[in-house]
Structure formats: C-alpha cells, structure tokens
Design a protein around this motif. Structure first.
Motif, PDB file in Angstrom:
ATOM      1  N   GLY A 155       0.822  -1.202   0.000  1.00 44.32           N
ATOM      2  CA  GLY A 155       0.000   0.000   0.000  1.00 44.32           C
ATOM      3  C   GLY A 155       0.849   1.241   0.000  1.00 44.32           C
ATOM      4  O   GLY A 155       2.052   1.179  -0.210  1.00 44.32           O
ATOM      5  N   GLN A 156       0.183   2.350   0.193  1.00 48.61           N
ATOM      6  CA  GLN A 156       0.903   3.614   0.271  1.00 48.61           C
ATOM      7  C   GLN A 156       1.118   3.986   1.725  1.00 48.61           C
ATOM      8  O   GLN A 156       0.611   3.339   2.616  1.00 48.61           O
ATOM      9  CB  GLN A 156       0.111   4.715  -0.443  1.00 48.61           C
ATOM     10  N   LEU A 157       1.838   5.061   1.897  1.00 46.54           N
ATOM     11  CA  LEU A 157       2.043   5.584   3.239  1.00 46.54           C
ATOM     12  C   LEU A 157       0.684   5.982   3.818  1.00 46.54           C
ATOM     13  O   LEU A 157      -0.158   6.515   3.116  1.00 46.54           O
ATOM     14  CB  LEU A 157       2.957   6.810   3.119  1.00 46.54           C
ATOM     15  N   ASP A 158       0.497   5.712   5.099  1.00 48.70           N
ATOM     16  CA  ASP A 158      -0.770   5.995   5.758  1.00 48.70           C
ATOM     17  C   ASP A 158      -1.010   7.511   5.837  1.00 48.70           C
ATOM     18  O   ASP A 158      -0.364   8.213   6.606  1.00 48.70           O
ATOM     19  CB  ASP A 158      -0.723   5.370   7.157  1.00 48.70           C
ATOM     20  N   GLU A 159      -1.944   7.999   5.014  1.00 45.24           N
ATOM     21  CA  GLU A 159      -2.204   9.443   4.929  1.00 45.24           C
ATOM     22  C   GLU A 159      -2.709  10.015   6.252  1.00 45.24           C
ATOM     23  O   GLU A 159      -2.414  11.147   6.609  1.00 45.24           O
ATOM     24  CB  GLU A 159      -3.241   9.736   3.832  1.00 45.24           C
ATOM     25  N   GLU A 160      -3.491   9.189   6.955  1.00 42.46           N
ATOM     26  CA  GLU A 160      -4.071   9.639   8.211  1.00 42.46           C
ATOM     27  C   GLU A 160      -2.956   9.880   9.244  1.00 42.46           C
ATOM     28  O   GLU A 160      -2.955  10.870   9.973  1.00 42.46           O
ATOM     29  CB  GLU A 160      -5.066   8.578   8.704  1.00 42.46           C
ATOM     30  N   ALA A 161      -1.996   8.944   9.267  1.00 43.21           N
ATOM     31  CA  ALA A 161      -0.866   9.080  10.196  1.00 43.21           C
ATOM     32  C   ALA A 161      -0.011  10.286   9.815  1.00 43.21           C
ATOM     33  O   ALA A 161       0.454  11.033  10.680  1.00 43.21           O
ATOM     34  CB  ALA A 161      -0.026   7.812  10.186  1.00 43.21           C
ATOM     35  N   LEU A 162       0.158  10.477   8.515  1.00 44.51           N
ATOM     36  CA  LEU A 162       0.945  11.606   8.031  1.00 44.51           C
ATOM     37  C   LEU A 162       0.308  12.928   8.472  1.00 44.51           C
ATOM     38  O   LEU A 162       0.986  13.839   8.952  1.00 44.51           O
ATOM     39  CB  LEU A 162       1.019  11.534   6.500  1.00 44.51           C
ATOM     40  N   PHE A 163      -1.015  13.006   8.339  1.00 46.64           N
ATOM     41  CA  PHE A 163      -1.712  14.233   8.737  1.00 46.64           C
ATOM     42  C   PHE A 163      -1.606  14.460  10.246  1.00 46.64           C
ATOM     43  O   PHE A 163      -1.419  15.583  10.707  1.00 46.64           O
ATOM     44  CB  PHE A 163      -3.188  14.186   8.308  1.00 46.64           C
ATOM     45  N   TYR A 164      -1.688  13.383  10.979  1.00 46.70           N
ATOM     46  CA  TYR A 164      -1.599  13.478  12.445  1.00 46.70           C
ATOM     47  C   TYR A 164      -0.273  14.114  12.855  1.00 46.70           C
ATOM     48  O   TYR A 164      -0.229  15.034  13.680  1.00 46.70           O
ATOM     49  CB  TYR A 164      -1.753  12.089  13.058  1.00 46.70           C
TER      50      TYR A 164
ATOM     51  N   ALA B 235       9.453  10.704   6.634  1.00 44.03           N
ATOM     52  CA  ALA B 235      10.641   9.933   7.029  1.00 44.03           C
ATOM     53  C   ALA B 235      10.408   9.202   8.343  1.00 44.03           C
ATOM     54  O   ALA B 235      10.799   8.041   8.508  1.00 44.03           O
ATOM     55  CB  ALA B 235      11.845  10.855   7.127  1.00 44.03           C
ATOM     56  N   LEU B 236       9.745   9.889   9.265  1.00 40.07           N
ATOM     57  CA  LEU B 236       9.473   9.290  10.577  1.00 40.07           C
ATOM     58  C   LEU B 236       8.627   8.022  10.430  1.00 40.07           C
ATOM     59  O   LEU B 236       8.898   6.987  11.035  1.00 40.07           O
ATOM     60  CB  LEU B 236       8.736  10.327  11.433  1.00 40.07           C
ATOM     61  N   LEU B 237       7.615   8.109   9.571  1.00 44.80           N
ATOM     62  CA  LEU B 237       6.717   6.962   9.370  1.00 44.80           C
ATOM     63  C   LEU B 237       7.423   5.824   8.629  1.00 44.80           C
ATOM     64  O   LEU B 237       7.287   4.651   8.989  1.00 44.80           O
ATOM     65  CB  LEU B 237       5.481   7.386   8.581  1.00 44.80           C
ATOM     66  N   LEU B 238       8.193   6.185   7.615  1.00 43.88           N
ATOM     67  CA  LEU B 238       8.885   5.153   6.857  1.00 43.88           C
ATOM     68  C   LEU B 238       9.937   4.485   7.737  1.00 43.88           C
ATOM     69  O   LEU B 238      10.129   3.274   7.709  1.00 43.88           O
ATOM     70  CB  LEU B 238       9.555   5.748   5.616  1.00 43.88           C
ATOM     71  N   TYR B 239      10.597   5.303   8.534  1.00 41.53           N
ATOM     72  CA  TYR B 239      11.620   4.762   9.401  1.00 41.53           C
ATOM     73  C   TYR B 239      11.010   3.805  10.425  1.00 41.53           C
ATOM     74  O   TYR B 239      11.579   2.755  10.730  1.00 41.53           O
ATOM     75  CB  TYR B 239      12.392   5.890  10.089  1.00 41.53           C
ATOM     76  N   ALA B 240       9.834   4.194  10.917  1.00 42.39           N
ATOM     77  CA  ALA B 240       9.145   3.327  11.886  1.00 42.39           C
ATOM     78  C   ALA B 240       8.790   1.984  11.238  1.00 42.39           C
ATOM     79  O   ALA B 240       8.905   0.926  11.845  1.00 42.39           O
ATOM     80  CB  ALA B 240       7.888   4.007  12.394  1.00 42.39           C
TER      81      ALA B 240
ATOM     82  N   ILE C 162       0.315   4.891  15.741  1.00 42.48           N
ATOM     83  CA  ILE C 162       1.465   4.870  14.847  1.00 42.48           C
ATOM     84  C   ILE C 162       2.536   3.927  15.399  1.00 42.48           C
ATOM     85  O   ILE C 162       3.385   4.333  16.200  1.00 42.48           O
ATOM     86  CB  ILE C 162       2.027   6.291  14.611  1.00 42.48           C
ATOM     87  N   PRO C 163       2.512   2.677  15.001  1.00 45.64           N
ATOM     88  CA  PRO C 163       3.486   1.720  15.508  1.00 45.64           C
ATOM     89  C   PRO C 163       4.899   2.130  15.097  1.00 45.64           C
ATOM     90  O   PRO C 163       5.101   2.657  14.004  1.00 45.64           O
ATOM     91  CB  PRO C 163       3.102   0.402  14.819  1.00 45.64           C
TER      92      PRO C 163
END
Lengths: 435, 253
Positions: free
Chosen positions: A378-387, A400-405, B90-91
């Motif tokens: 899938g793609q990067l979680d847009e909801e998490a990105l907005f948060y 970067a934070l989300l991808l790194y996680a 956000i895990p």
C-alpha cells in the motif's frame, strides 16, 4: 520467448565454453563435473521459468556481462580505507574476501574460538560435506557457483564455542576488464552448543558491472545459536544471486536478517531445513529500493519434524521504477505436528511506477499446526501523516518518521549495536529525514 | 484571533460546509454543537488543514494571517492545535521521539533554540501531571494499544506540551467514561488563559458541564443556525436537535 531461449543459450555458452569453470581443485572435480551436467541439463532460467518469472536475471547477465572470468585479486587491499569507519566500529573478527578469494593475511585469527580453512586444505571427509546442503539441482546459479568457485572457505565453530564478538565477513569486490564474475563460496559448520553472530557485507571498490554469485551452506548442530546479518548495499551495476541454505538441527536456532539497500538486480534464495524437533528458524528482510533496482527474495522453510518454529518478516519500501519480489514457501511435512510457522510481507509503494510481486506459498500436510501468513502492499498511511503534520512536524520529516518506523521493525532484529547503528544511519539517509 | 467568513468546503464534490461565519477572541471558549452529519468535524478538519477537504469559498484569518494558505504543519506552528476525534495509532514511532520532534520543529519555526534532552524531559514531566498520564504510556509507540481514554488524554497532553493559541477539541468526549472526561476537562481548563482560545466540538452537552463555554453555536447543514450562551447547550440537551431542524426548515419555507 525465442529471444529468452537464445539468451539462455548465450549464458550457458558464456559460462560453459569459457575457461572460467576450469579450476585446478582436484578434490572437487567430481562435484564440479556433476554440477556441469546439472547445468547443461537444466540451463539457466528464462522469462517463462516459474521460479524466476519476475526476475529475468539470466537476460540481464547475458546482456551486460561480456567476460565471465573472475577479476584478479585487488592489490593493495590492506591500504583500502573505504568503509573503514564501519569495519573499525565493530569489534569483531574480520574475515576478508578479495574478489571472491579469501585473504588470510588480512583476516583476524579466531582466538581458538573458530577456525577458517581454505577449501583446498580440507580433508576428504570435510570435502564431502560441500554441496550437500546447497545441491546443484536446487538452483542453476548454485550449480554455476559449484562449477566455478576457485577457492572457498570453511568456517568451523567447534562444539561449545561461544563467540561473543561478531565475525565480520567482508567481500571486497572490484571488477575490471579482466573479469566481472565472482563466485564466493562459504561453508559454515556450527558445532553443538555453539553460538556466533556473522555479519556479511560487500564493499565495491568501483562501479563496474559485476555479477556476484555466492553460495553459503550452514550446518547448525544441536542447540547451536547462530545469527546471520547480511547487508547488500552495492551500486546500480551489480547483479547478484545469493543461494543460502541451512540445515538446522535439534534445539538449534538460526536467525537471518538481509538488508538490501542498493544494487542493480538481486536474487536471494534462502532455504532453511528444520531437520529435528524443537528448532527455530527466523528469516527477516528489509529492502529499500529506488531507481530501477530490482530485489527478489525467495525463501523456503521446510518443517520436517514436529515442534519447530519459523518466523518470517520481510518489509519493503519502493520508489521510482524499482521492483520488489517476495516469494515465501512454507512446507510442513505430515509428521511435523505442533509446527508454528508465521510469515509476513509488507510493502509501501511511494511511486506509481514501483512494483511488488508477493506470493506466499504454504503447503501444509500436518493437521495440528499453527501457520499464518499475510501480505500487504500500500501507500504511506495518509491519516498518520496528517496526524504528525497537525502537530507541527514538516511533511518530509513526518514521511521519514513513518517510513523509518516501518523499517525499524526489521532493524530491531539486529542485535549487534554498532552494526545496527550503522544500518540505521544508512536507512535514515535513504529516507531523507533528519529528525 | 480567528475569523471565519462565509466558509464553504466540500469533500469529493459533496458540499459539507455552506457558509460558516465565526469570530473568536483570545480568552474565549466556543462550543460547536449539532446533530450527526451537520459538518462539525469537517469544520475542525478544515481549520487544521486536512487535505481531502476542498475549500470552495470564504476566508479564514488566524492572528491576521490567511490560515487557508498554510500547510497543516505551519498552522500547528502558528498555534493551531486539533485534538483528534480518533487519534491515530502509529506503531514504531515512540511518543517521546514524536513529541520532541514536534516541539523542536515548532520552536525552530518561531526562531527559538531547540530543547535539549534534559529540558525536554522536564517539560514532559511538568505537563504529565496536568493530565495524569502515565509515563509508561509515553515510552510506548504513539497511541499503539492505548485505550480510548488514554488516547484522548494523550491528545490533551500533547496540547499541554505544544501550548497552542487556538485549540480545537473534536469530540474529545466521545468514548470517555466520566472519570476520564473529568481528567481531560481539568487539563483543558488548566491550560486556559486570557491569550488562548478553545473550540469544543461536541454532540452532547455533558462535556460542557466541565469545560464551560462562553458561546454555543449550533451547526446544521453546514451552517451555524443558532448561537447563544451555555444555556443553549442545556436546552439542546433537554429538547434534542429536532426543534432546531424544524426552526431552520420553518424559516426556509
């Protein structure tokens, strides 16, 4: 189709008609002759071959490799400073491979905790073990390696030896006009109750096109605990096939972590044979791909006995025109009751043109087992990105934070702190965020 | 501080906000109430900059700046805070690392020095007391496996750390038991000052017993159809929303 067949012949001709496969290793002449027959019969995979249908590496090799020979050993390797930072930051035993040939002068002694021997110094009973775990029939490239290796090493970890520091297997590669094919070969015998961590990495001293075709065989004896970390961080002109096979015995544990960060095309074949009860095999992988990089992980775990466990987690982040392939076979034999086998493959695609082909393949013949598998792309979680952005974190660093996680779950499997730190740094750089 | 004029917004071509007008001054607490689907959460989302909403008309100024021109992160850096109705799990991202990144990026935007680890830690400790949040929660991944109440507390905790000038609480009361509600409201009240303002978006009057609003607005069909003081909230609690609907359709006819 005809084209592929033609190429396939071209590849066979390239390797079989050249002198690259004539080696003066009398102890291995039978094994090599047998591999030659296997290869002549099977040929290299073509576009239609099921096992290689997403990864037409034969064509890639045929199109780009003109010289099937191994390059000369790199001279002055002792003065090479590249990657010194990494290698010196890890307090471990270095084993240096120079263009496919081990160099003991530059390697560290094993402090009596392990021995490293050239294949040419093995006694006949040891020679017989070579090619038994990674049989030539299994994969044409494995057969090619067996046919072509000019030297190999056996790392012997004796019974009860607990090696606290990691072993650092460093492959220096420098292709040139003399040759662009390297066939590294390693056999690792981990004795009963032994423990070791082996970090394997390749350092490319130039960006010439090179085909690296390695085979590693692991014999993990009763109650041995072995961790293997492999970093694939080459350049855009590497073509790599790595066949790794392990026999895991009673109460033993083998953990493999493969990180693929940069290459032209990589095919990793990893197969674990869980050969006795209560053993555990763990397979983890991370691939961060950009450009036209193509990485294919084929894994196979064979549960042949009851009460064994396997865990598998492969994660990928792909952008540009890159392609990732995952194929995970889990085989549970009829007598392998009480098997626990878990498999996950998760992918994030960051561009329209990146592709993932993922396929779990479970064959379960026993009835009292716990097996699970799952694939997500899938793609990067847009909801998490907005948060994150809604808290004042800039878009790029939030990404970067989300991808790194996402990647972190695999990096966390690495237990050698300085190596983990180094990999984390590479991943951070790649994901483009200083945060 | 905040001035919303004739705000129209739609999502995937469906109009949801149909001309919102709202003026908020420092020190004020405004409650936005309304039946389900009236556009309450959309208003909160549009103010925070959620990209799936398209503003089709109107303007929003915040401290003299055109808010709609700003990215979500710049709105946050200017002092807008949205407490999410559904905080995202956000895990892999630790709460502490996340919050420190946020605080320092906000500080950088404002031309302030970043907080070092020690100063950040003492800031965290000070604010933790305010919302009675357990330190153990903050060593975990952001919101992962948190209960509904813990997530909402974490929102208010983040609000306390970031010290916004305009806080928008989007149904912060939903899913909270009475004890958690009190804790959350207590946190919000502690953070109130003459310089900041709060918008409380809620369906029920319950939360307004604890966070007392200066003004109550009723949203229906994407418009504010009635404004009043806290007594209006009580009236809505007693009579439901139907009389408002009737009133609106009555005037329309």
């Amino acid at each position: 189709m005809t084209l592929s067949l033609k190429k396939d012949h071209k590849l066979l001709d390239l390797f079989l008609k050249s002198e690259s496969v004539k080696t003066d290793l009398p102890a291995f002449s039978d094994l090599k002759a047998e591999s030659r027959l296997v290869l002549e019969k099977a040929g290299f995979p073509v576009a239609k071959s099921e096992e290689y249908k997403y990864t037409n590496i034969s064509k890639k090799i045929a199109d780009t490799i003109e010289n099937p020979y191994a390059p000369y050993p790199i001279s002055g390797l002792e003065k090479v400073e590249i990657q010194k930072e990494l290698i010196q930051s890890i307090d471990g035993y270095r084993i240096i491979i120079n263009n496919g040939t081990p160099d003991f002068n530059l390697s560290d002694a094993g402090d009596g905790l392990f021995d490293v021997d050239y294949f040419t110094d093995l006694d006949p009973s040891e020679v017989k073990e070579i090619g038994k775990i990674e049989k030539s029939e299994k994969d044409p490239f494995s057969a090619l390696n067996t046919l072509s290796f000019t030297q190999g090493i056996k790392i012997n970890i004796p019974e009860g030896s607990v090696i606290k520091k990691p072993l650092l297997l460093v492959n220096y590669v420098k292709a040139d006009e003399n040759g662009s094919c390297i066939h590294p070969r390693v056999f690792i015998k981990a004795g009963k109750n032994s423990q070791a961590t082996i970090i394997e990495l390749s350092i490319y001293l130039n960006e010439e096109t090179v085909f690296v075709n390695s085979v590693s065989e692991w014999d993990v004896a009763q109650n041995a605990h072995i961790r293997h970390y492999k970093l694939q961080d080459g350049h855009k002109h590497t073509l790599e096939v790595h066949n790794t096979g392990a026999n895991v015995h009673r109460d033993a544990n083998l953990t493999s972590v493969v990180m693929s960060l940069e290459a032209g095309m990589i095919r990793n074949n990893l197969s674990l044979n869980l050969n006795a009860s209560n053993c555990e095999g763990n397979m983890y992988g991370l691939y961060l791909l950009n450009g036209k990089t193509h990485v294919d992980n084929h894994t196979n775990v064979d549960h042949t006995q009851p009460h064994c466990q396997s865990n598998e987690l492969y994660k990928g982040i792909l952008t540009d025109h890159s392609r990732g392939v995952f194929n995970g076979k889990i085989f549970v034999r009829q007598i392998a009751q009480k098997t626990n086998a878990f498999q996950q493959n998760n992918n994030i695609l960051l561009s329209e043109d990146a592709t993932v082909n993922t396929k779990p393949q479970l064959e379960i013949w026993a009835d009292d087992v716990k097996c699970s598998h799952g694939c997500t792309t899938g793609q990067l979680d847009e909801e998490a990105l907005f948060y994150l952005r809604a808290r004042g974190i800039g878009k790029e660093s939030a990404r970067a934070l989300l991808l790194y996680a996402f990647a972190g779950e695999v990096l966390d499997k690495i237990s050698v702190a300085p190596f983990k730190k180094y990999c984390e740094k590479l991943v951070h750089e790649r994901l483009g965020g200083s945060y | 501080m905040l001035s919303v004029k004739n705000l129209h917004a739609s999502v995937e071509g469906t109009a949801i906000l149909n001309g919102i007008n709202l003026e908020i001054k420092p020190g004020e607490v405004h409650a936005i109430m309304g039946p389900n689907g009236s556009g309450k959460s959309t208003l909160a989302s549009v103010l925070a900059g959620r990209e799936e909403y398209e503003v089709t008309a109107g303007e929003v100024t915040f401290k003299g700046k055109d808010l709609l021109e700003l990215s979500p992160e710049d709105r946050a850096r200017e002092g807008v805070f949205l407490a999410f109705q559904y905080p995202v799990e956000i895990p892999g991202v630790s709460s502490t690392n996340f919050l420190r990144t946020a605080v320092n990026q906000v500080r950088e935007y404002r031309g302030q020095e970043p907080l070092d680890a020690v100063k950040f830690l003492s800031l965290m400790k000070e604010k933790m007391k305010l919302v009675e949040i357990d330190q153990k929660l903050l060593s975990r991944a952001l919101n992962e496996g948190f209960s509904g109440g813990e997530k909402k507390k974490n929102e208010i905790f983040q609000m306390a750390v970031l010290e916004p000038t305009l806080s928008i609480l989007d149904e912060t009361d939903s899913g909270l038991d009475i004890d958690a509600l009190k804790v959350v409201a207590h946190g919000v009240n502690q953070l109130k000052s003459k310089d900041n303002a709060t918008i409380v978006v809620t369906h029920y009057q319950r939360l307004l017993d604890y966070i007392v609003p200066d003004y109550v607005h009723v949203l229906f069909n994407g418009q504010i159809v009635k404004s009043g003081t806290k007594e209006l909230a009580l009236e809505l609690e007693e009579k439901g929303y139907d009389w408002i609907k009737d009133e609106v359709s009555g005037t329309a006819v």
